[in-house]
Design a protein around this motif. Structure first.
Motif, PDB file in Angstrom:
ATOM      1  N   LEU A  19     -42.388  46.306  38.870  1.00 20.17           N
ATOM      2  CA  LEU A  19     -42.729  47.125  37.712  1.00 20.17           C
ATOM      3  C   LEU A  19     -41.591  48.064  37.344  1.00 20.17           C
ATOM      4  O   LEU A  19     -41.271  48.229  36.163  1.00 20.17           O
ATOM      5  CB  LEU A  19     -44.002  47.938  37.998  1.00 20.17           C
ATOM      6  CG  LEU A  19     -44.436  48.923  36.916  1.00 20.17           C
ATOM      7  CD1 LEU A  19     -44.907  48.161  35.683  1.00 20.17           C
ATOM      8  CD2 LEU A  19     -45.527  49.831  37.435  1.00 20.17           C
ATOM      9  N   TRP A  20     -40.942  48.668  38.311  1.00 18.60           N
ATOM     10  CA  TRP A  20     -39.923  49.679  38.029  1.00 18.60           C
ATOM     11  C   TRP A  20     -38.502  49.135  38.000  1.00 18.60           C
ATOM     12  O   TRP A  20     -37.657  49.643  37.256  1.00 18.60           O
ATOM     13  CB  TRP A  20     -39.995  50.809  39.057  1.00 18.60           C
ATOM     14  CG  TRP A  20     -41.273  51.567  38.944  1.00 18.60           C
ATOM     15  CD1 TRP A  20     -42.347  51.472  39.775  1.00 18.60           C
ATOM     16  CD2 TRP A  20     -41.641  52.492  37.928  1.00 18.60           C
ATOM     17  NE1 TRP A  20     -43.348  52.282  39.344  1.00 18.60           N
ATOM     18  CE2 TRP A  20     -42.953  52.935  38.202  1.00 18.60           C
ATOM     19  CE3 TRP A  20     -41.000  52.996  36.804  1.00 18.60           C
ATOM     20  CZ2 TRP A  20     -43.614  53.846  37.407  1.00 18.60           C
ATOM     21  CZ3 TRP A  20     -41.671  53.918  36.007  1.00 18.60           C
ATOM     22  CH2 TRP A  20     -42.960  54.325  36.319  1.00 18.60           C
ATOM     23  N   PHE A  21     -38.195  48.099  38.778  1.00 15.78           N
ATOM     24  CA  PHE A  21     -36.804  47.662  38.910  1.00 15.78           C
ATOM     25  C   PHE A  21     -36.574  46.185  38.613  1.00 15.78           C
ATOM     26  O   PHE A  21     -35.443  45.762  38.464  1.00 15.78           O
ATOM     27  CB  PHE A  21     -36.286  47.947  40.329  1.00 15.78           C
ATOM     28  CG  PHE A  21     -36.411  49.382  40.722  1.00 15.78           C
ATOM     29  CD1 PHE A  21     -35.611  50.344  40.129  1.00 15.78           C
ATOM     30  CD2 PHE A  21     -37.326  49.773  41.679  1.00 15.78           C
ATOM     31  CE1 PHE A  21     -35.730  51.672  40.493  1.00 15.78           C
ATOM     32  CE2 PHE A  21     -37.449  51.100  42.053  1.00 15.78           C
ATOM     33  CZ  PHE A  21     -36.650  52.044  41.449  1.00 15.78           C
ATOM     34  N   GLY A  22     -37.588  45.359  38.561  1.00 12.26           N
ATOM     35  CA  GLY A  22     -37.414  43.922  38.388  1.00 12.26           C
ATOM     36  C   GLY A  22     -37.183  43.523  36.943  1.00 12.26           C
ATOM     37  O   GLY A  22     -36.907  44.346  36.060  1.00 12.26           O
ATOM     38  N   ASP A  23     -37.267  42.199  36.715  1.00 14.30           N
ATOM     39  CA  ASP A  23     -37.131  41.683  35.353  1.00 14.30           C
ATOM     40  C   ASP A  23     -38.304  42.172  34.509  1.00 14.30           C
ATOM     41  O   ASP A  23     -39.442  42.244  34.981  1.00 14.30           O
ATOM     42  CB  ASP A  23     -37.127  40.150  35.366  1.00 14.30           C
ATOM     43  CG  ASP A  23     -35.875  39.591  36.017  1.00 14.30           C
ATOM     44  OD1 ASP A  23     -34.864  40.316  36.038  1.00 14.30           O
ATOM     45  OD2 ASP A  23     -35.924  38.440  36.494  1.00 14.30           O
ATOM     46  N   ASN A  24     -37.995  42.504  33.260  1.00 18.74           N
ATOM     47  CA  ASN A  24     -39.009  43.023  32.329  1.00 18.74           C
ATOM     48  C   ASN A  24     -39.677  44.285  32.869  1.00 18.74           C
ATOM     49  O   ASN A  24     -40.884  44.481  32.740  1.00 18.74           O
ATOM     50  CB  ASN A  24     -40.073  41.964  32.015  1.00 18.74           C
ATOM     51  CG  ASN A  24     -39.464  40.737  31.392  1.00 18.74           C
ATOM     52  OD1 ASN A  24     -38.531  40.826  30.614  1.00 18.74           O
ATOM     53  ND2 ASN A  24     -39.976  39.570  31.756  1.00 18.74           N
ATOM     54  N   GLU A  28     -36.462  48.743  31.287  1.00 17.75           N
ATOM     55  CA  GLU A  28     -35.935  47.786  30.307  1.00 17.75           C
ATOM     56  C   GLU A  28     -36.788  47.803  29.042  1.00 17.75           C
ATOM     57  O   GLU A  28     -36.265  47.722  27.928  1.00 17.75           O
ATOM     58  CB  GLU A  28     -35.913  46.381  30.919  1.00 17.75           C
ATOM     59  CG  GLU A  28     -35.261  45.343  30.040  1.00 17.75           C
ATOM     60  CD  GLU A  28     -35.206  43.983  30.722  1.00 17.75           C
ATOM     61  OE1 GLU A  28     -34.964  43.003  29.996  1.00 17.75           O
ATOM     62  OE2 GLU A  28     -35.398  43.901  31.944  1.00 17.75           O
ATOM     63  N   TYR A  29     -38.089  47.923  29.200  1.00 13.38           N
ATOM     64  CA  TYR A  29     -39.000  47.984  28.057  1.00 13.38           C
ATOM     65  C   TYR A  29     -38.679  49.180  27.166  1.00 13.38           C
ATOM     66  O   TYR A  29     -38.562  49.043  25.951  1.00 13.38           O
ATOM     67  CB  TYR A  29     -40.443  48.060  28.554  1.00 13.38           C
ATOM     68  CG  TYR A  29     -41.441  48.412  27.479  1.00 13.38           C
ATOM     69  CD1 TYR A  29     -41.833  47.489  26.532  1.00 13.38           C
ATOM     70  CD2 TYR A  29     -41.973  49.698  27.414  1.00 13.38           C
ATOM     71  CE1 TYR A  29     -42.735  47.812  25.539  1.00 13.38           C
ATOM     72  CE2 TYR A  29     -42.877  50.042  26.420  1.00 13.38           C
ATOM     73  CZ  TYR A  29     -43.259  49.093  25.490  1.00 13.38           C
ATOM     74  OH  TYR A  29     -44.151  49.425  24.516  1.00 13.38           O
ATOM     75  N   PHE A  30     -38.518  50.354  27.773  1.00 14.48           N
ATOM     76  CA  PHE A  30     -38.226  51.548  26.977  1.00 14.48           C
ATOM     77  C   PHE A  30     -36.846  51.470  26.324  1.00 14.48           C
ATOM     78  O   PHE A  30     -36.654  51.923  25.204  1.00 14.48           O
ATOM     79  CB  PHE A  30     -38.349  52.818  27.828  1.00 14.48           C
ATOM     80  CG  PHE A  30     -39.774  53.144  28.196  1.00 14.48           C
ATOM     81  CD1 PHE A  30     -40.736  53.310  27.209  1.00 14.48           C
ATOM     82  CD2 PHE A  30     -40.147  53.271  29.521  1.00 14.48           C
ATOM     83  CE1 PHE A  30     -42.041  53.608  27.541  1.00 14.48           C
ATOM     84  CE2 PHE A  30     -41.454  53.569  29.859  1.00 14.48           C
ATOM     85  CZ  PHE A  30     -42.402  53.735  28.867  1.00 14.48           C
ATOM     86  N   SER A  31     -35.894  50.883  27.032  1.00 10.74           N
ATOM     87  CA  SER A  31     -34.562  50.704  26.460  1.00 10.74           C
ATOM     88  C   SER A  31     -34.615  49.784  25.245  1.00 10.74           C
ATOM     89  O   SER A  31     -34.025  50.080  24.195  1.00 10.74           O
ATOM     90  CB  SER A  31     -33.625  50.135  27.522  1.00 10.74           C
ATOM     91  OG  SER A  31     -32.393  49.792  26.953  1.00 10.74           O
ATOM     92  N   LEU A  32     -35.313  48.675  25.358  1.00  6.86           N
ATOM     93  CA  LEU A  32     -35.439  47.745  24.237  1.00  6.86           C
ATOM     94  C   LEU A  32     -36.221  48.354  23.082  1.00  6.86           C
ATOM     95  O   LEU A  32     -35.895  48.125  21.912  1.00  6.86           O
ATOM     96  CB  LEU A  32     -36.102  46.450  24.698  1.00  6.86           C
ATOM     97  CG  LEU A  32     -35.261  45.559  25.616  1.00  6.86           C
ATOM     98  CD1 LEU A  32     -36.081  44.387  26.111  1.00  6.86           C
ATOM     99  CD2 LEU A  32     -34.018  45.089  24.908  1.00  6.86           C
ATOM    100  N   LYS A  33     -37.222  49.144  23.405  1.00 10.85           N
ATOM    101  CA  LYS A  33     -38.006  49.808  22.359  1.00 10.85           C
ATOM    102  C   LYS A  33     -37.126  50.759  21.551  1.00 10.85           C
ATOM    103  O   LYS A  33     -37.213  50.815  20.321  1.00 10.85           O
ATOM    104  CB  LYS A  33     -39.168  50.565  23.002  1.00 10.85           C
ATOM    105  CG  LYS A  33     -40.178  51.090  22.039  1.00 10.85           C
ATOM    106  CD  LYS A  33     -41.360  51.699  22.775  1.00 10.85           C
ATOM    107  CE  LYS A  33     -42.380  52.213  21.810  1.00 10.85           C
ATOM    108  NZ  LYS A  33     -43.534  52.793  22.490  1.00 10.85           N
ATOM    109  N   GLU A  34     -36.244  51.496  22.228  1.00  8.06           N
ATOM    110  CA  GLU A  34     -35.327  52.412  21.543  1.00  8.06           C
ATOM    111  C   GLU A  34     -34.330  51.638  20.681  1.00  8.06           C
ATOM    112  O   GLU A  34     -34.052  52.021  19.547  1.00  8.06           O
ATOM    113  CB  GLU A  34     -34.577  53.258  22.575  1.00  8.06           C
ATOM    114  CG  GLU A  34     -33.665  54.279  21.958  1.00  8.06           C
ATOM    115  CD  GLU A  34     -32.979  55.129  23.008  1.00  8.06           C
ATOM    116  OE1 GLU A  34     -31.841  55.572  22.749  1.00  8.06           O
ATOM    117  OE2 GLU A  34     -33.565  55.348  24.086  1.00  8.06           O
TER     118      GLU A  34
END
Length: 101
Positions: A19-24, A28-34
Motif C-alpha cells: 500500500l505504501w511502497f509497492g506498485d500503484n 504514486e497515486y497522489f503524485s499522478l493526481k497532482e
C-alpha cells in the motif's frame, strides 16, 4: 492458533508494504493526481488561447474590420482625411520620499 495469528500479521505487513511502497502505491497515486491537475490546467489555458485564435481567424475571414484594425495597430494605417496623434508618455516613476531626521 499462534501460527495463524503470525500468518495474519505477516499478511497484514505485506499488504501495508504494498500500500505504501509497492506498485500503484498511495504516494504514486497522489503524485499522478497532482500531475493530472497540472495537465488539466495547462489544457484549459491552451483551449482558451485556441478559442481566441479561432475567433480571430473567423474575424479575418468574415470581414474587413479585423484586417483594418490589424493594419492600424501593427502597420500604422492612416486613412485619408484622418489626423494622426502620437501620445508620448511622461515619466511614470513615483518621486522618492526623503525622510528628514
Amino acid at each position: 492458533m499462534k501460527r495463524f495469528i503470525l500468518v495474519l500479521f505477516a499478511l497484514l505487513g505485506l499488504l501495508q508494504y504494498r500500500l505504501w511502497f509497492g506498485d500503484n502505491s498511495l504516494t504514486e497515486y497522489f503524485s499522478l493526481k497532482e500531475k493530472i491537475q497540472v495537465r488539466q490546467q495547462t489544457n484549459a489555458e491552451l483551449q482558451q488561447r485556441n478559442d481566441v485564435l479561432k475567433e480571430e481567424i473567423q474575424d479575418l475571414k468574415s470581414g474587413t474590420e479585423a484586417l483594418e484594425e490589424r493594419a492600424r495597430n501593427e502597420l500604422g494605417l492612416i486613412e485619408t482625411g484622418e489626423t494622426f496623434f502620437r501620445v508620448v508618455g511622461g515619466d511614470n516613476r513615483t518621486p522618492q520620499r526623503q525622510d528628514n531626521p
